[in-house]
Motif scaffolding. Structure first.
Motif, PDB file in Angstrom:
ATOM      1  N   UNK A 256      -7.022   0.485  -8.369  1.00 21.55           N
ATOM      2  CA  UNK A 256      -6.818   1.842  -8.864  1.00 21.55           C
ATOM      3  C   UNK A 256      -6.583   2.785  -7.693  1.00 21.55           C
ATOM      4  N   UNK A 257      -5.776   3.825  -7.895  1.00 25.09           N
ATOM      5  CA  UNK A 257      -5.516   4.769  -6.804  1.00 25.09           C
ATOM      6  C   UNK A 257      -6.739   5.633  -6.499  1.00 25.09           C
ATOM      7  N   UNK A 258      -6.764   6.184  -5.279  1.00 24.02           N
ATOM      8  CA  UNK A 258      -7.839   7.063  -4.835  1.00 24.02           C
ATOM      9  C   UNK A 258      -7.233   8.335  -4.267  1.00 24.02           C
ATOM     10  N   UNK A 259      -7.972   9.434  -4.346  1.00 22.28           N
ATOM     11  CA  UNK A 259      -7.490  10.717  -3.821  1.00 22.28           C
ATOM     12  C   UNK A 259      -8.575  11.374  -2.982  1.00 22.28           C
ATOM     13  N   UNK A 260      -8.140  12.205  -2.042  1.00 29.84           N
ATOM     14  CA  UNK A 260      -9.070  12.923  -1.183  1.00 29.84           C
ATOM     15  C   UNK A 260      -8.621  14.381  -1.088  1.00 29.84           C
ATOM     16  N   UNK A 261      -9.508  15.230  -0.558  1.00 26.15           N
ATOM     17  CA  UNK A 261      -9.207  16.659  -0.431  1.00 26.15           C
ATOM     18  C   UNK A 261      -8.120  16.887   0.629  1.00 26.15           C
TER      19      UNK A 261
ATOM     20  N   UNK B  99      -4.094   7.272  -1.926  1.00 25.77           N
ATOM     21  CA  UNK B  99      -3.829   5.896  -1.517  1.00 25.77           C
ATOM     22  C   UNK B  99      -3.892   4.971  -2.727  1.00 25.77           C
ATOM     23  N   UNK B 100      -2.890   4.103  -2.780  1.00 28.65           N
ATOM     24  CA  UNK B 100      -2.886   3.079  -3.826  1.00 28.65           C
ATOM     25  C   UNK B 100      -2.619   1.729  -3.187  1.00 28.65           C
TER      26      UNK B 100
ATOM     27  N   UNK C 114      -7.046  18.268  -7.796  1.00 26.36           N
ATOM     28  CA  UNK C 114      -5.848  18.500  -8.605  1.00 26.36           C
ATOM     29  C   UNK C 114      -5.235  17.207  -9.150  1.00 26.36           C
ATOM     30  N   UNK C 115      -5.543  16.070  -8.544  1.00 21.21           N
ATOM     31  CA  UNK C 115      -4.825  14.821  -8.836  1.00 21.21           C
ATOM     32  C   UNK C 115      -5.254  14.195 -10.158  1.00 21.21           C
ATOM     33  N   UNK C 116      -4.251  13.782 -10.932  1.00 20.78           N
ATOM     34  CA  UNK C 116      -4.475  12.991 -12.145  1.00 20.78           C
ATOM     35  C   UNK C 116      -4.291  11.521 -11.769  1.00 20.78           C
TER      36      UNK C 116
ATOM     37  N   UNK D 130       0.857  -1.190   0.000  1.00 26.59           N
ATOM     38  CA  UNK D 130       0.000   0.000   0.000  1.00 26.59           C
ATOM     39  C   UNK D 130       0.887   1.232   0.000  1.00 26.59           C
ATOM     40  N   UNK D 131       0.539   2.189  -0.847  1.00 24.12           N
ATOM     41  CA  UNK D 131       1.206   3.490  -0.861  1.00 24.12           C
ATOM     42  C   UNK D 131       0.213   4.530  -0.370  1.00 24.12           C
ATOM     43  N   UNK D 132       0.588   5.274   0.660  1.00 20.88           N
ATOM     44  CA  UNK D 132      -0.261   6.345   1.173  1.00 20.88           C
ATOM     45  C   UNK D 132       0.523   7.647   1.230  1.00 20.88           C
TER      46      UNK D 132
END
Length: 236
Positions: free
Chosen positions: A73-78, A67-68, A83-85, A54-56
């Motif tokens: 698939x990776x996920x993003x939060x505020x 988090x990946x 901004x995240x691609x 896990x990558x955080x």
């Protein structure tokens, strides 16, 4: 038999060795000056099992913004999500492909400390670095207006700047006048997260030469940013 066992234990310990080779984060970024930036946490599993990989990425210590989980698939939060691609891949290695964050057109709300945490069932490593996303002035003016002070001619010198981040400072200097204690500037934090700042001083003409150069220095110390304005004031 003892030597053989010791050797076996040593080799077993060596095999579990997850390492972070480097963390690459730009220290200072100017708003609207780049299309995107990359926050990269380059690691190597070496002989470590990828089970539970896990990558955080944490923002300001305890807020997970990315988090990946290996195989997903990776996920993003505020505050980073907008901004995240999430399609960006840092490498072609399936064990490290989503280790990094690509941030498109980063805003000042991304200023802070970032920590990447790489973990497996067998091991965990972390690294951190800070980034400042700064905004320069939308407006910066140095003006003066003549006034009467206790029946004497005088002047109010006003320096104003708008739309900056992080919090800026202002300093007014008057040629031929020793440095003096100047009141603290008025600082306002706007709804958009940017700062407006105003500083003014009042002087009597009798204490000034006929022609006086006035200078205002605007600084964002955390971003190593400085800019100035100057004007000439004529007494009388």
């Amino acid at each position: 038999m003892v030597l053989s066992t010791a050797k076996y234990i040593f080799m077993f310990a060596e095999s579990w060795q997850l390492i972070i080779k480097r963390i690459n984060i730009p220290a200072i970024v100017k708003v609207h000056d780049t299309d995107y930036i990359i926050l990269d946490c380059d690691y190597d599993l070496e002989n470590t099992s990828s089970k539970g990989l896990v990558v955080k990425w944490f923002f300001n210590t305890n807020q997970v913004i990315y988090q990946w989980i290996y195989g997903r698939s990776p996920l993003a939060d505020e505050p980073a999500a907008k901004y995240v691609d999430l399609t960006y891949k840092a490498s072609n290695d399936p064990h490290t492909e989503y280790r990094a964050i690509k941030l498109n057109r980063p805003g000042v709300d991304l200023t802070g400390e970032y920590t990447c945490v790489i973990s497996t069932f067998a091991d965990e490593r972390m690294a951190n670095a800070s980034m400042i996303v700064y905004s320069t002035e939308e407006k910066f003016e140095l003006v003066y207006r003549k006034m009467i002070i206790d029946d004497k001619n005088g002047v109010e010198i006003i320096c104003i700047a708008e739309g900056l981040y992080p919090q800026p400072t202002l300093n007014i200097s008057v040629e031929s006048i020793p440095k003096r204690q100047i009141e603290n500037p008025t600082i306002k934090l706007r709804d958009d997260g940017l700062y407006n700042i105003l500083l003014s001083i009042i002087l009597l003409d009798e204490g000034l030469p006929e022609t006086t150069i006035v200078k205002c220095l605007l600084s964002i110390s955390k971003a190593l940013y400085n800019v100035s304005r100057k004007t000439v004031y004529y007494t009388g």
